[in-house]
Motif scaffolding. Structure first.
Motif, PDB file in Angstrom:
ATOM      1  N   LEU A 395       0.826  -1.211   0.000  1.00 48.75           N
ATOM      2  CA  LEU A 395       0.000   0.000   0.000  1.00 48.75           C
ATOM      3  C   LEU A 395       0.858   1.258   0.000  1.00 48.75           C
ATOM      4  O   LEU A 395       0.556   2.237  -0.694  1.00 48.75           O
ATOM      5  N   ARG A 396       1.945   1.235   0.784  1.00 52.02           N
ATOM      6  CA  ARG A 396       2.841   2.393   0.787  1.00 52.02           C
ATOM      7  C   ARG A 396       3.461   2.605  -0.589  1.00 52.02           C
ATOM      8  O   ARG A 396       3.574   3.738  -1.083  1.00 52.02           O
ATOM      9  N   ASP A 397       3.870   1.509  -1.215  1.00 52.36           N
ATOM     10  CA  ASP A 397       4.453   1.619  -2.557  1.00 52.36           C
ATOM     11  C   ASP A 397       3.432   2.152  -3.560  1.00 52.36           C
ATOM     12  O   ASP A 397       3.765   2.985  -4.421  1.00 52.36           O
ATOM     13  N   MET A 398       2.181   1.679  -3.423  1.00 52.85           N
ATOM     14  CA  MET A 398       1.145   2.144  -4.357  1.00 52.85           C
ATOM     15  C   MET A 398       0.860   3.632  -4.147  1.00 52.85           C
ATOM     16  O   MET A 398       0.669   4.379  -5.123  1.00 52.85           O
ATOM     17  N   ARG A 399       0.812   4.079  -2.881  1.00 55.98           N
ATOM     18  CA  ARG A 399       0.585   5.502  -2.633  1.00 55.98           C
ATOM     19  C   ARG A 399       1.720   6.338  -3.198  1.00 55.98           C
ATOM     20  O   ARG A 399       1.495   7.404  -3.800  1.00 55.98           O
ATOM     21  N   ALA A 400       2.952   5.878  -2.994  1.00 53.22           N
ATOM     22  CA  ALA A 400       4.089   6.620  -3.516  1.00 53.22           C
ATOM     23  C   ALA A 400       4.051   6.678  -5.041  1.00 53.22           C
ATOM     24  O   ALA A 400       4.321   7.726  -5.657  1.00 53.22           O
ATOM     25  N   GLU A 401       3.673   5.550  -5.661  1.00 55.10           N
ATOM     26  CA  GLU A 401       3.589   5.528  -7.116  1.00 55.10           C
ATOM     27  C   GLU A 401       2.471   6.457  -7.608  1.00 55.10           C
ATOM     28  O   GLU A 401       2.611   7.167  -8.620  1.00 55.10           O
ATOM     29  N   GLY A 402       1.329   6.483  -6.881  1.00 55.59           N
ATOM     30  CA  GLY A 402       0.243   7.385  -7.250  1.00 55.59           C
ATOM     31  C   GLY A 402       0.649   8.845  -7.145  1.00 55.59           C
ATOM     32  O   GLY A 402       0.290   9.668  -8.013  1.00 55.59           O
ATOM     33  N   GLU A 403       1.397   9.170  -6.071  1.00 58.41           N
ATOM     34  CA  GLU A 403       1.879  10.547  -5.925  1.00 58.41           C
ATOM     35  C   GLU A 403       2.808  10.926  -7.066  1.00 58.41           C
ATOM     36  O   GLU A 403       2.729  12.038  -7.615  1.00 58.41           O
ATOM     37  N   ARG A 404       3.669  10.014  -7.456  1.00 59.75           N
ATOM     38  CA  ARG A 404       4.597  10.306  -8.562  1.00 59.75           C
ATOM     39  C   ARG A 404       3.818  10.498  -9.873  1.00 59.75           C
ATOM     40  O   ARG A 404       4.109  11.411 -10.656  1.00 59.75           O
ATOM     41  N   CYS A 405       2.817   9.658 -10.112  1.00 57.16           N
ATOM     42  CA  CYS A 405       2.029   9.787 -11.344  1.00 57.16           C
ATOM     43  C   CYS A 405       1.249  11.104 -11.355  1.00 57.16           C
ATOM     44  O   CYS A 405       1.147  11.781 -12.392  1.00 57.16           O
ATOM     45  N   ARG A 406       0.663  11.480 -10.185  1.00 57.43           N
ATOM     46  CA  ARG A 406      -0.083  12.726 -10.107  1.00 57.43           C
ATOM     47  C   ARG A 406       0.821  13.925 -10.367  1.00 57.43           C
ATOM     48  O   ARG A 406       0.476  14.864 -11.088  1.00 57.43           O
ATOM     49  N   THR A 407       2.021  13.893  -9.767  1.00 54.65           N
ATOM     50  CA  THR A 407       2.965  14.991  -9.978  1.00 54.65           C
ATOM     51  C   THR A 407       3.383  15.086 -11.440  1.00 54.65           C
ATOM     52  O   THR A 407       3.436  16.178 -12.029  1.00 54.65           O
ATOM     53  N   ALA A 408       3.670  13.936 -12.018  1.00 56.59           N
ATOM     54  CA  ALA A 408       4.067  13.937 -13.433  1.00 56.59           C
ATOM     55  C   ALA A 408       2.936  14.438 -14.321  1.00 56.59           C
ATOM     56  O   ALA A 408       3.155  15.175 -15.295  1.00 56.59           O
ATOM     57  N   SER A 409       1.683  14.057 -13.977  1.00 55.62           N
ATOM     58  CA  SER A 409       0.536  14.508 -14.787  1.00 55.62           C
ATOM     59  C   SER A 409       0.363  16.016 -14.682  1.00 55.62           C
ATOM     60  O   SER A 409       0.100  16.694 -15.690  1.00 55.62           O
ATOM     61  N   GLU A 410       0.485  16.574 -13.468  1.00 50.93           N
ATOM     62  CA  GLU A 410       0.358  18.017 -13.301  1.00 50.93           C
ATOM     63  C   GLU A 410       1.448  18.755 -14.059  1.00 50.93           C
ATOM     64  O   GLU A 410       1.198  19.798 -14.697  1.00 50.93           O
ATOM     65  N   GLU A 411       2.669  18.230 -14.007  1.00 51.67           N
ATOM     66  CA  GLU A 411       3.746  18.890 -14.743  1.00 51.67           C
ATOM     67  C   GLU A 411       3.508  18.848 -16.237  1.00 51.67           C
ATOM     68  O   GLU A 411       3.725  19.834 -16.953  1.00 51.67           O
ATOM     69  N   SER A 412       2.998  17.713 -16.718  1.00 46.40           N
ATOM     70  CA  SER A 412       2.739  17.619 -18.162  1.00 46.40           C
ATOM     71  C   SER A 412       1.612  18.552 -18.567  1.00 46.40           C
ATOM     72  O   SER A 412       1.649  19.189 -19.637  1.00 46.40           O
ATOM     73  N   ASP A 413       0.554  18.679 -17.734  1.00 44.79           N
ATOM     74  CA  ASP A 413      -0.541  19.602 -18.039  1.00 44.79           C
ATOM     75  C   ASP A 413      -0.046  21.037 -18.078  1.00 44.79           C
ATOM     76  O   ASP A 413      -0.405  21.840 -18.969  1.00 44.79           O
TER      77      ASP A 413
END
Length: 420
Positions: A395-413
């Motif tokens: 679960l910790r790994d999944m949360r960390a991966e979700g945070e990284r994906c969200r950050t990358a998505s915001e930067e791309s937007d």
């Protein structure tokens, strides 16, 4: 004195313990400098040091296969070392005081420790758990020794007694009074037929056992009296199964404590007679629960002191008395005046025996079932803890991966908007 000698010099304080490995090519020493050191006997040199004790180290021993070293000391810990990695792989801290002695059983699956708090503890190395705890001495325990069969353990204490514990039954079976001072060291012979004790009274006593001359079940049948105060009924009281109260009971042997010859190099050995058996039932049965008081009358133990061999009857109460005519007369009078507080009608004795035997068998089955369930629950609990740990990590790994994906998505937007 006339040949060559080699001195091993690496300790900086008094050395309290030395022990060879089973093959004899390594030596382990324990010292007041808080270290355990290992030496090569073949090369006559120091090999390595183990240095995690925080106070003086009193004892160190190799396991039978030489892969482990157990050490103990005044820091109230027992440490287990891996000889290949030189690391401490386990530390037992459940000690009430200074730990005076440690040793492995002959199979290497358990270690025992003795302490200044008058305790003897046995630890299972496969589960790293305390499995037996004996508090049978009234002073610090200085030494102990496993019987080669691993069924018995003897201990010597500053209370001037030697205790013999039955490890399969988990109870005290003999208390031996022979020393007039603290018992400092005890040891079984390699075959287990003898054991020796040395004390502060300058005496070395050699005792002969019958552990190997009689079957274990025969010895248990003679241990008809309990060696501990009478507690409330418990499942552990099922073993050992005591004989029926009206079956023949072994009697005690009266011995002469006099030592005739202590200086001869080849003293005359005299073995006294066998134990006499009495068909009378024990009269001193506890009225509340039917158990006899704190006393054990058991199989014969022969002792040798100085130049005279004596045949001893084990007694957990620790009474060894001389055999004189007056003593025999008093014993005969007591036997004739004994009364039986529990009387069973002869016609119903067989049915009662069968009923009690059936009850004991059922309780034995329940005890085994509970033991198996307890083991399975422990394994299930360990597996559940392991699964929960892995699940939380995922679960910790999944949360960390979700945070990284969200950050990358915001930067791309943001970059796409700026480009537009």
């Amino acid at each position: 004195m006339k040949g060559e000698s080699s001195a091993f010099k690496a300790h900086t304080a008094a050395v309290r313990s030395v022990a060879f490995c089973q093959h004899g090519h390594k030596l382990v020493t324990a010292s007041d400098d808080k270290s355990v050191k290992v030496w090569s006997v073949h090369h006559l040199c120091f090999v390595y040091s183990l240095n995690q004790h925080t106070n003086l180290v009193r004892c160190a021993r190799f396991s039978p296969d030489g892969r482990l070293i157990a050490s103990c000391g005044d820091d109230r810990t027992v440490r287990l070392w891996d000889t290949s990695t030189k690391h401490c792989i386990n530390c037992f801290t459940d000690c009430g005081g200074s730990v005076t002695f440690v040793d492995f059983n002959s199979s290497g699956t358990c270690i025992a420790t003795s302490g200044a708090d008058s305790s003897v503890k046995i630890w299972d190395l496969r589960t790293n758990k305390l499995i037996q705890h004996y508090q049978v001495h009234s002073a610090g325990v200085n030494s102990f020794s496993f019987h080669p069969s691993n069924n018995y353990l003897i201990s010597g204490s500053s209370d001037r007694t030697i205790k013999i514990m039955d490890l399969l039954e988990g109870r005290l079976i003999y208390t031996l009074h022979g020393h007039k001072g603290a018992v400092i060291t005890v040891a079984f012979s390699r075959a287990g037929g003898l054991f020796a004790s040395g004390g502060a009274d300058s005496q070395v006593l050699l005792w002969r056992t019958n552990f190997d001359s009689k079957s274990y079940q025969d010895v248990l049948q003679q241990h008809s009296w309990r060696s501990t105060p009478d507690p409330p009924p418990h499942l552990s009281d099922i073993h050992p199964r005591t004989p029926h109260l009206h079956h023949p009971q072994p009697g005690a042997i009266q011995i002469s404590p006099a030592v005739a010859d202590t200086r001869s190099t080849d003293p005359h050995v005299t073995v006294l007679g066998q134990a006499s058996h009495s068909n009378k039932a024990p009269a001193n049965i506890h009225p509340s629960n039917g158990f006899p008081p704190r006393q054990v009358t058991g199989s014969r133990v022969e002792g040798w002191k100085g130049g005279e061999s004596v045949s001893l009857a084990g007694s957990a109460a620790g009474n060894w008395t001389g055999a004189d005519s007056a003593g025999k007369g008093r014993r005969e009078e007591e036997e004739t005046t004994q009364t039986h507080p529990l009387e069973v009608v002869p016609d119903h004795s067989s049915s009662l025996d069968l009923m009690l035997q059936h009850i004991v068998q059922q309780l034995d089955f329940l005890t085994q079932t509970v033991s198996v369930l307890e083991e399975r629950l422990t394994l299930t609990e360990d597996k559940m803890k392991e699964c929960l740990f892995h699940q939380s990590q995922i679960l910790r790994d999944m949360r960390a991966e979700g945070e990284r994906c969200r950050t990358a998505s915001e930067e791309s937007d943001g970059s796409s908007v700026n480009f537009t």
